[in-house]
Enzyme design. Sequence first.
Site, short mmCIF file in Angstrom:
data_model
loop_
_atom_site.label_atom_id
_atom_site.label_comp_id
_atom_site.label_asym_id
_atom_site.label_seq_id
_atom_site.Cartn_x
_atom_site.Cartn_y
_atom_site.Cartn_z
N GLU A 49 3.55 -19.30 9.02
CA GLU A 49 2.90 -18.07 9.53
C GLU A 49 3.46 -17.44 10.52
O GLU A 49 3.54 -16.00 10.39
CB GLU A 49 1.34 -18.46 10.16
CG GLU A 49 0.22 -19.02 9.10
CD GLU A 49 -0.04 -17.78 8.08
OE1 GLU A 49 0.21 -16.65 8.52
OE2 GLU A 49 -0.47 -18.19 7.08
N TYR A 132 -4.29 -13.56 15.10
CA TYR A 132 -4.30 -13.92 13.47
C TYR A 132 -3.73 -15.03 13.29
O TYR A 132 -4.24 -16.03 12.46
CB TYR A 132 -3.38 -12.94 12.96
CG TYR A 132 -2.86 -13.19 11.42
CD1 TYR A 132 -3.78 -13.16 10.47
CD2 TYR A 132 -1.65 -13.74 11.35
CE1 TYR A 132 -3.67 -13.75 9.14
CE2 TYR A 132 -1.43 -14.23 9.87
CZ TYR A 132 -2.25 -14.17 8.91
OH TYR A 132 -1.89 -14.81 7.88
N ASP A 150 -5.01 -10.15 7.83
CA ASP A 150 -3.60 -9.57 7.76
C ASP A 150 -3.49 -8.36 7.04
O ASP A 150 -4.82 -7.88 6.58
CB ASP A 150 -2.72 -10.63 7.10
CG ASP A 150 -2.95 -10.81 5.54
OD1 ASP A 150 -4.06 -10.38 5.31
OD2 ASP A 150 -1.99 -11.60 4.94
N CYS A 202 -5.02 -6.91 -5.62
CA CYS A 202 -5.48 -5.65 -4.81
C CYS A 202 -4.24 -5.19 -4.15
O CYS A 202 -4.16 -5.02 -3.00
CB CYS A 202 -6.73 -6.16 -4.09
SG CYS A 202 -7.22 -4.65 -3.41
N CYS A 209 -7.28 -3.86 -11.04
CA CYS A 209 -8.80 -3.91 -11.03
C CYS A 209 -9.35 -4.55 -12.02
O CYS A 209 -10.23 -5.37 -12.00
CB CYS A 209 -9.34 -2.49 -10.76
SG CYS A 209 -8.91 -1.80 -9.17
N CYS A 212 -9.47 -8.28 -11.67
CA CYS A 212 -9.79 -8.64 -10.26
C CYS A 212 -11.04 -9.76 -10.51
O CYS A 212 -12.03 -9.22 -10.90
CB CYS A 212 -10.05 -7.72 -9.22
SG CYS A 212 -10.34 -8.13 -7.84
N CYS A 218 -16.78 -4.35 -6.25
CA CYS A 218 -16.00 -3.76 -5.37
C CYS A 218 -16.44 -2.07 -5.62
O CYS A 218 -16.52 -1.48 -6.61
CB CYS A 218 -14.51 -3.74 -5.91
SG CYS A 218 -13.46 -2.88 -5.03
#
Length: 355
Positions: A49, A132, A150, A202, A209, A212, A218
């Site tokens: 991270e 975060y 994020d 995405c 899409c 997804c 969405c």
Amino acid sequence: MRETDQTGDLPRILLDWYDVHARQMPWRVAPADRKAGQLPDPYHVWMSEIMLQQTTVAAVRDYFTRFVARWPAVADLAGAEDADVMGEWAGLGYYARARNLLKCARVVVAEHGGAFPADHDALLKLPGIGPYTAAAVSSIAFDVPRTVLDGNVERVMARLYDIHTPLPAAKPELMALAETLTPQDRPGDYAQAVMDLGATICSPKSPACGICPWRDPCLARTRGTAADLPKKTPKKPKPVRHGTVYLAQRADGAWLLETRPDKGLLGGMLGWPGSEWLDTQEERPMGEPPVQASWQPLDGEVRHTFTHFHLMLSVQTATIAADTAPTKGAFIPPDKFRPSDLPTVMRKAFDLSRK
């Protein structure tokens, strides 16, 4: 209540997708392995991270692999020489992260017995760990239901709920929406799933899409606004700074280098002595050469972009006698000098001198 809130179990749908499509990463425990009882290594999660901040997965993979091979546990990293860690980090950018990596490892060993705390608030007290990273480590490493936000997750939330408030002003709203979806069950896998969704489907441009798992609920897809989201406040143009670096080599092949101050850009890294970096429309800053010599300017210049400015450096070179004493820096013997230990902008100057 928003339209999307009525569409069913979004976390479960996403986790089902993640179980099949999870990206393979050297620091990640695959969902099937996690279900079988294998737990993530908090040291690996934390290091990945930190490395991934402002950097891509592709850029981080090799660095992560080298780091954990050389320093397999946090205690090994805590005992490492600063210069060795900075050298391994060279090229990854945002060098304050490397300094904080060492500071954090040493605090974990000194104050937590070499084990990362699972508590979110305790993680926040460690050097280099912000909201975060604390949420990512506590959720992914310890399965604590904390929400990660994020850039990938911001984009997913903005599209899922059709949020048109521009970033960064939209962050609190997007965090609140992301929190409503964070499940109590498998929060670590969910955190990675929603980041994977943003990274692989995405995406910023041309989102896929049609495949997804959240296609139906969405709102941005339904309303045809996905390609325009998330909106962002226009950035101001970056200023251009100028400077000069001096590359001096002795007849025996040794190079004159200095360790930059701990604070500031490239802090603690090896670099070529040089001038300040100044915003100027006039003559390029030269500074004081680090040693008396017959300096020759190289054709061309070094161009490099930092977060807040562009940098243009002229390069001066000289070959000097063995008994010449520099006013700053120290000579590094050729068998100890690795261009790969230099930060990218300094390595560009070295590469220019080799042409």
